[in-house]
Design an enzyme around this catalytic site. Sequence first.
Site, PDB file in Angstrom:
ATOM      1  N   PHE A   1       0.866  -1.184   0.000  1.00 60.94           N
ATOM      2  CA  PHE A   1       0.000   0.000   0.000  1.00 60.94           C
ATOM      3  C   PHE A   1       0.897   1.226   0.000  1.00 60.94           C
ATOM      4  O   PHE A   1       1.672   1.455   0.931  1.00 60.94           O
ATOM      5  CB  PHE A   1      -0.911   0.040   1.238  1.00 60.94           C
TER       6      PHE A   1
ATOM      7  N   ASP B   1       9.270   3.119   1.654  1.00 62.01           N
ATOM      8  CA  ASP B   1       8.106   3.899   2.070  1.00 62.01           C
ATOM      9  C   ASP B   1       7.915   3.709   3.575  1.00 62.01           C
ATOM     10  O   ASP B   1       7.448   2.669   4.024  1.00 62.01           O
ATOM     11  CB  ASP B   1       6.885   3.396   1.274  1.00 62.01           C
TER      12      ASP B   1
ATOM     13  N   LYS C   1       2.196  10.538   8.228  1.00 59.69           N
ATOM     14  CA  LYS C   1       1.585  10.028   9.474  1.00 59.69           C
ATOM     15  C   LYS C   1       2.250  10.597  10.725  1.00 59.69           C
ATOM     16  O   LYS C   1       2.180  11.785  10.957  1.00 59.69           O
ATOM     17  CB  LYS C   1       1.609   8.495   9.457  1.00 59.69           C
TER      18      LYS C   1
ATOM     19  N   THR D   1       1.633  23.864  -4.757  1.00 60.23           N
ATOM     20  CA  THR D   1       1.499  25.208  -4.185  1.00 60.23           C
ATOM     21  C   THR D   1       2.126  25.311  -2.790  1.00 60.23           C
ATOM     22  O   THR D   1       3.000  26.122  -2.543  1.00 60.23           O
ATOM     23  CB  THR D   1       0.012  25.618  -4.103  1.00 60.23           C
TER      24      THR D   1
END
Length: 487
Positions: free
Chosen positions: A205, A314, A345, A369
């Site tokens: 994931f 990751d 997280k 941005t």
Amino acid sequence: MHMWSKTVCPILQNVAKTSSIRTYVKGEPTGPQLKTEIPGPISRKLHAELNAIQPSDAVQFFADYNKSLGNYIVDVDGNIILDTYNQIASIPIGYNHPSLLKVFQNEDNLKALVNRPALGVFPGDYWPKKLRNVLLSVAPRLPNVTTMMCGSCSNENAYKAMFIAYRRHQRGENVDFTDLEKESCVSNKPPGAPDLSLLSFHGAFHGRTLGALATTHSKAIHKLDVPSFDWPIAPFPQYKYPLEENQRENEAEDKKCLAAVEDLIQTYNKKGKPVAGIVIEPIQSEGGDNEASPEFFQQLQKIAKKYGASYLIDEVQTGCGATGKFWAHEHFNLESPPDIVTFSKKMLTGGYYHSIDMRPNQPYRIFNTWMGDPGKIALLEACLETIKNENLLDNVIKVGDKLKKGLLRLEAEFPEKINSTRGRGTFLAVNAATPALRDSIIAKMKQKGVLMGGCGDQSLRLRPSLIFQERHADVFLERFRQILNEH
Ligand SMILES: Cc1ncc(COP(=O)(O)O)c(C=O)c1O
């Protein structure tokens, strides 16, 4: 090595060693206390209200974030619930931690929050120093960091950095783009938009945005109806537990999966979709808390280097201490750092650490941005200070050991109901015998005042914050035992 050398991290210069702390957050409830079923009437009413505005089928209950404290989340019906799940593994030091509540009493932090800059173009004067003192103070042996908002957008942009670096290597340093490349990329066509791929793993994931989703393979519901890339997906090791008793089989499993990785890289290189990078979680989290050995990760890095692919780890879910080391991949003793480590997280801000090679050499190629939020870095600064001052990684190791032993004892007592206890630190999981049993355990634990998470098809995962103590482990284990008895 370590990231908290006082020379690079001034916030840690006045470190008080405090090993005999009784409670990390004063006034924390002494145990779960239930007034209604969960969700109670007030939660149900709010749910109806919210559902009229937006789809809210996943909402479990509404929380009272004024009353939630430490390891306890309090719902709007007044139920006090021990939280071992923490907003999907995302609360580092519990609810309403005093050190975080103080952050915006500081005028500079408040102004950084209020005057949120577009960091890629108009950063404040404080920004380089903040990045150095906060994010780089815990860097996993990588010199650069790029901030983002969430886990998915961290991966999404890190993937772009890997493709950009791969093409730069192919093209040669400082060689300009051709007119054909500039023209074709705008219409999504090669050679400007090249047919490159990323290798990911079954069960992984990495997020829900389009690129990240192409490397996510944990559940159909995340992917249905969304077009995706034909990229290679390798098998992730499936170990037998306990690990000590199944060493030979698990080593063979590593070898089989590594051979499949190499095979897939060759296949995709041959079919004109060269593998520009390998992306992997140190522990597959959403996919079922699947672990792989340090040797597996070491060999995978060697394969990546052999084929000129970058190596991305990751750490969105595993980062920030829950495994007992600040970064889970520090358990693997890799011969050199990965090219990229992504986070979000518990790190409170999203982003990724990266090598110099992963820097695009033109502006606006990795950009949005906000490019993160200095307010989140101010919170992270206070959070890291607390982790260090209160020796929370030691706490994680101690409490994790207790929790794991407790789970193993329960596994021995209820072998037909739970199995395969695994994990590091307090980042732990156990399998239920069936998916239905897993779901029922989570539902009943909630009605006993303990919030748990599930992952994969039939795993229960623990994601307590770093201030989860032995007494919280006792509450959890005692209630878990009651629920197992009732099934
Ligand atoms: C390992 C991993 N990567 C990426 C993500 C995506 O993060 P986010 O939900 O913040 O987009 C998650 C979320 O659970 C995750 O666990």
